[in-house]
Design a protein around this motif. Sequence first.
Motif, PDB file in Angstrom:
ATOM      1  N   SER A 261       0.581  -1.268   0.040  1.00 25.74           N
ATOM      2  CA  SER A 261       0.055   0.066  -0.355  1.00 25.74           C
ATOM      3  C   SER A 261       1.185   1.436  -0.304  1.00 25.74           C
ATOM      4  CB  SER A 261      -1.099  -0.131   1.400  1.00 25.74           C
ATOM      5  OG  SER A 261      -1.661  -1.613   1.395  1.00 25.74           O
ATOM      6  N   LEU A 262       1.864   1.161   0.649  1.00 30.18           N
ATOM      7  CA  LEU A 262       2.781   2.549   0.879  1.00 30.18           C
ATOM      8  C   LEU A 262       3.719   3.040  -0.612  1.00 30.18           C
ATOM      9  CD1 LEU A 262       3.689   4.765   2.845  1.00 30.18           C
ATOM     10  CD2 LEU A 262       6.167   3.308   2.973  1.00 30.18           C
ATOM     11  N   GLY A 263       3.981   1.574  -0.688  1.00 30.54           N
ATOM     12  CA  GLY A 263       4.633   1.721  -2.248  1.00 30.54           C
ATOM     13  C   GLY A 263       3.304   2.144  -3.756  1.00 30.54           C
ATOM     14  N   ALA A 264       2.732   1.758  -3.110  1.00 32.35           N
ATOM     15  CA  ALA A 264       1.605   2.090  -4.701  1.00 32.35           C
ATOM     16  C   ALA A 264       1.460   3.387  -4.327  1.00 32.35           C
ATOM     17  CB  ALA A 264       0.219   1.397  -3.871  1.00 32.35           C
ATOM     18  N   ALA A 265       1.273   3.997  -3.345  1.00 30.79           N
ATOM     19  CA  ALA A 265       1.154   6.002  -3.032  1.00 30.79           C
ATOM     20  C   ALA A 265       2.474   6.531  -2.637  1.00 30.79           C
ATOM     21  CB  ALA A 265       1.006   5.675  -1.181  1.00 30.79           C
ATOM     22  N   LEU A 266       3.488   5.286  -2.794  1.00 30.25           N
ATOM     23  CA  LEU A 266       4.553   6.107  -3.415  1.00 30.25           C
ATOM     24  C   LEU A 266       4.821   6.011  -4.788  1.00 30.25           C
ATOM     25  CD1 LEU A 266       7.131   4.589  -1.077  1.00 30.25           C
ATOM     26  CD2 LEU A 266       6.584   7.534  -1.390  1.00 30.25           C
ATOM     27  N   VAL A 267       4.533   5.622  -5.726  1.00 28.08           N
ATOM     28  CA  VAL A 267       4.618   5.328  -6.859  1.00 28.08           C
ATOM     29  C   VAL A 267       3.786   6.190  -7.534  1.00 28.08           C
ATOM     30  CG1 VAL A 267       3.958   3.833  -8.938  1.00 28.08           C
ATOM     31  CG2 VAL A 267       5.224   2.527  -7.383  1.00 28.08           C
ATOM     32  N   LEU A 268       2.175   6.334  -6.711  1.00 30.15           N
ATOM     33  CA  LEU A 268       1.160   7.384  -7.536  1.00 30.15           C
ATOM     34  C   LEU A 268       2.131   8.896  -7.677  1.00 30.15           C
ATOM     35  CD1 LEU A 268      -1.960   5.723  -6.391  1.00 30.15           C
ATOM     36  CD2 LEU A 268      -0.845   6.267  -8.310  1.00 30.15           C
ATOM     37  N   ASP A 269       2.714   9.209  -6.269  1.00 35.09           N
ATOM     38  CA  ASP A 269       3.500  10.563  -6.218  1.00 35.09           C
ATOM     39  C   ASP A 269       4.815  10.442  -7.534  1.00 35.09           C
ATOM     40  OD1 ASP A 269       1.729  11.484  -4.190  1.00 35.09           O
ATOM     41  OD2 ASP A 269       2.632  10.793  -2.537  1.00 35.09           O
ATOM     42  N   ALA A 270       5.212   9.634  -7.907  1.00 33.58           N
ATOM     43  CA  ALA A 270       6.189   9.804  -9.027  1.00 33.58           C
ATOM     44  C   ALA A 270       7.303   9.627  -7.321  1.00 33.58           C
ATOM     45  CB  ALA A 270       6.046  10.400  -9.767  1.00 33.58           C
ATOM     46  N   ARG A 271       7.658   8.850  -6.590  1.00 32.90           N
ATOM     47  CA  ARG A 271       8.544   9.515  -5.633  1.00 32.90           C
ATOM     48  C   ARG A 271       9.430   7.976  -5.666  1.00 32.90           C
ATOM     49  NH1 ARG A 271       5.863  11.273  -0.390  1.00 32.90           N
ATOM     50  NH2 ARG A 271       7.955  11.338   1.007  1.00 32.90           N
ATOM     51  N   LEU A 272       8.768   6.744  -6.678  1.00 34.10           N
ATOM     52  CA  LEU A 272       9.026   5.644  -6.606  1.00 34.10           C
ATOM     53  C   LEU A 272       9.024   4.794  -8.194  1.00 34.10           C
ATOM     54  CD1 LEU A 272      10.881   3.472  -4.694  1.00 34.10           C
ATOM     55  CD2 LEU A 272       8.368   1.706  -4.314  1.00 34.10           C
ATOM     56  N   THR A 273       9.228   3.767  -8.564  1.00 31.56           N
ATOM     57  CA  THR A 273       8.840   3.595  -9.996  1.00 31.56           C
ATOM     58  C   THR A 273       8.855   2.462  -9.670  1.00 31.56           C
ATOM     59  OG1 THR A 273      11.373   2.122  -9.790  1.00 31.56           O
ATOM     60  CG2 THR A 273      11.620   4.400 -10.732  1.00 31.56           C
ATOM     61  N   PRO A 274       7.986   2.586 -11.123  1.00 36.08           N
ATOM     62  CA  PRO A 274       6.678   0.547 -10.170  1.00 36.08           C
ATOM     63  C   PRO A 274       8.210  -0.586 -10.184  1.00 36.08           C
ATOM     64  CG  PRO A 274       5.758   2.091 -12.379  1.00 36.08           C
ATOM     65  CD  PRO A 274       7.204   2.952 -11.339  1.00 36.08           C
ATOM     66  N   THR A 276      10.645  -0.636  -9.388  1.00 36.88           N
ATOM     67  CA  THR A 276      11.184  -0.507  -8.317  1.00 36.88           C
ATOM     68  C   THR A 276      10.715  -1.138  -6.892  1.00 36.88           C
ATOM     69  OG1 THR A 276      12.627   1.112  -8.107  1.00 36.88           O
ATOM     70  CG2 THR A 276      12.040   0.473  -6.675  1.00 36.88           C
ATOM     71  N   LEU A 277       8.966  -0.797  -7.165  1.00 42.56           N
ATOM     72  CA  LEU A 277       8.409  -1.571  -6.436  1.00 42.56           C
ATOM     73  C   LEU A 277       7.233  -3.336  -6.580  1.00 42.56           C
ATOM     74  CD1 LEU A 277       5.816  -1.509  -4.749  1.00 42.56           C
ATOM     75  CD2 LEU A 277       4.180  -0.953  -5.784  1.00 42.56           C
ATOM     76  N   LEU A 278       7.736  -3.533  -8.320  1.00 42.47           N
ATOM     77  CA  LEU A 278       7.639  -4.383  -8.310  1.00 42.47           C
ATOM     78  C   LEU A 278       8.583  -5.689  -7.639  1.00 42.47           C
ATOM     79  CD1 LEU A 278       5.871  -7.459  -9.878  1.00 42.47           C
ATOM     80  CD2 LEU A 278       6.861  -6.368 -11.619  1.00 42.47           C
ATOM     81  N   ALA A 279       9.769  -5.265  -7.932  1.00 40.26           N
ATOM     82  CA  ALA A 279      11.063  -5.813  -7.558  1.00 40.26           C
ATOM     83  C   ALA A 279      11.097  -5.891  -5.671  1.00 40.26           C
ATOM     84  CB  ALA A 279      12.570  -5.029  -7.620  1.00 40.26           C
ATOM     85  N   ILE A 280      10.532  -5.028  -5.342  1.00 35.28           N
ATOM     86  CA  ILE A 280      10.696  -4.531  -3.675  1.00 35.28           C
ATOM     87  C   ILE A 280       9.692  -5.778  -2.800  1.00 35.28           C
ATOM     88  CG2 ILE A 280      10.037  -3.407  -1.682  1.00 35.28           C
ATOM     89  CD1 ILE A 280      11.529  -1.247  -3.155  1.00 35.28           C
ATOM     90  N   THR A 281       8.491  -6.116  -3.658  1.00 41.94           N
ATOM     91  CA  THR A 281       7.189  -6.785  -3.487  1.00 41.94           C
ATOM     92  C   THR A 281       7.640  -8.512  -3.539  1.00 41.94           C
ATOM     93  OG1 THR A 281       5.946  -4.716  -4.016  1.00 41.94           O
ATOM     94  CG2 THR A 281       4.568  -7.353  -4.215  1.00 41.94           C
ATOM     95  N   VAL A 282       8.298  -8.054  -4.659  1.00 43.20           N
ATOM     96  CA  VAL A 282       8.945  -9.823  -4.586  1.00 43.20           C
ATOM     97  C   VAL A 282       9.511 -10.654  -3.921  1.00 43.20           C
ATOM     98  CG1 VAL A 282      10.119 -11.451  -5.873  1.00 43.20           C
ATOM     99  CG2 VAL A 282       9.297  -9.872  -7.397  1.00 43.20           C
ATOM    100  N   ALA A 283      10.807  -9.431  -3.392  1.00 46.31           N
ATOM    101  CA  ALA A 283      11.276  -9.612  -2.402  1.00 46.31           C
ATOM    102  C   ALA A 283      11.199  -9.417  -1.418  1.00 46.31           C
ATOM    103  CB  ALA A 283      12.327  -8.546  -2.156  1.00 46.31           C
TER     104      ALA A 283
END
Length: 594
Positions: A261-274, A276-283
């Motif tokens: 949820s936090l990662g999605a919010a950061l992606v929507l704010d353009a503070r995190l790339t999709p 990177t979020l996908l990779a972090i979710t896998v990890a």
Amino acid sequence: MKRILRLMLTAAGPYAPQFRATLRVSLAATVLQAAAYACFVPLLAELTRDDVRTGRAWGWVALLAALVAAEGALRMREMTFTYDYWHLVTGSTRLRLGAALRAMPQQELNRRAAGDLTQVVGGNAATAATAVSSLAALFVQLVTVPAVLGLVVLVLDWRLGLVLLAGTCAALPLVRQIQRRSGSGFREVDEAEGETAARIVEYVQGLPVLKATGQAGADSPRLLPVLTRQRHTQAATNRSAALPVAGAQLIVQLALVALVSLGAALVLDARLTPATLLAITVAAARFAEPLSLAAVMTKLFELSEAALARIDDVLSIRPLPVPAGGQPPTSHDIRFEHVSFTYDGQNEPTLNDVDFTVPERSLTALVGPSGSGKTTVTRLIGRYADPQRGTVRIGGVDLSRLDPDEVLTHIAVVFQDVYLFDDTIRANIALARPDATDAEIQAAARAAGIHDFVATLPDAYATRVGEIGSALSGGERQRISIARAFLKDAPIVLLDEPTAALDSTSETVVQEAIDRLVDGKTVIVVAHRLSTVVGADQILVVEDGRITQRGTHTDLLAASGGRYARMWAAQAASRHWQLPVTAARTGGTEGTHT
């Protein structure tokens, strides 16, 4: 973790170096596994670029494949220990337990129930080997994978890393609670199973008595309480850990949801790339898997720890000390010098300032009431334990300076309660000297007066005696025991009332065999029937742990009013006792009987 690893190393025994090497291999494989998951981060980042650099993407794929292949090779090497050493660790653990039981002071060994020790040598040893060969590698994975992947997530995005860290910190108290509840619970379960095993052995051995008294069956008061306790402890242990396990798993899953949820919010704010979020979710998913599994596996680790701790308890018992420089005795007189001895757990001494000498090649009888300390005297001669005060000597040599096995090479023992193993007559006699020839075994049997009986059996010396010698009569079992003593041909013979439980015919035959056995030996006999020791060189009267009288039969009878004279008079009177004649009953309801 340190405690469990220490116990695992103890259980591994001589295979501890291979076990340590396997742990290092497992650690390396786990690090490679975590590194392979970390490769998804740059790979996904590359694949989500507008202008994908094919060469670089294939480079990350190649590195990922290499890491997976290297991990696979290490896992195969790790499994070698599981498959090649499991049975070796099991066998080694049981052999070391057997050696510990053999070296254990007899006093400590007698304190432990046979069924409980069976549980340790059987079930606990197998559980310990499983813990060493299989659970140890899993243990390393459960710790290493979250640590490495948690570090990767922190490097990629510290905010998402803190979410994982917070979830882990929230779950740890529940994991510790699982440890505490399971740890104490499984120790109780293991103790209950040991007690149950001991009671089952007792139940089987005492089944004739239980049947005769109506105490056999599913509701037997000898079995029902321990079976009930075992069932209740198992159920209580499982229930006590159920809620913390579910809670820890829920917290880990909620942490994963919070991270996405936090990662999605950061992606929507353009503070995190999709990517990177996908990779972090896998990890993070791989991070959460071992933590969730750890909540369940903690119970298994605690079960293994309980088994390992019970094995460690037996292995850590110190044998009787044997100082360097002790020399075997060259003569075989026996000397007690102001010996006092108290059994573990008792406040009052069983022997108190006992002082006497048994000359070489003489016969000394110990008489006195039950519980006075007579059998304890014979036990100390065999170095059953060391006295708290005083010294026991054979041939002038302090027994505390000799290994108990060395002491027993000079002693043959014939007990009142004979123990025969469920094996052949030949094997039971040969226990005294396993390398004895058939001719030597038969000669010992002739001397014991049992050869003619054995010769009438269809399988002769190959006849099996049954459990505890159940296929033989008491007199036959006793004569086989005496044949053992003949075969051993030790210079000291200890007789603990060997004819007390025999009928008059068997007693006569056994007594004749004993007379041949003790000829030319140093002999101590514990006697209740004073008529059997009239010819002893000296008689020691033992009362309340002290020697109150000593002398020959004639000397002691002359001391009128003494304990021996009173015992002799009482036994003489008992020889004339007979069942009272029941008066004929007439009238009343008796007349209606047919």
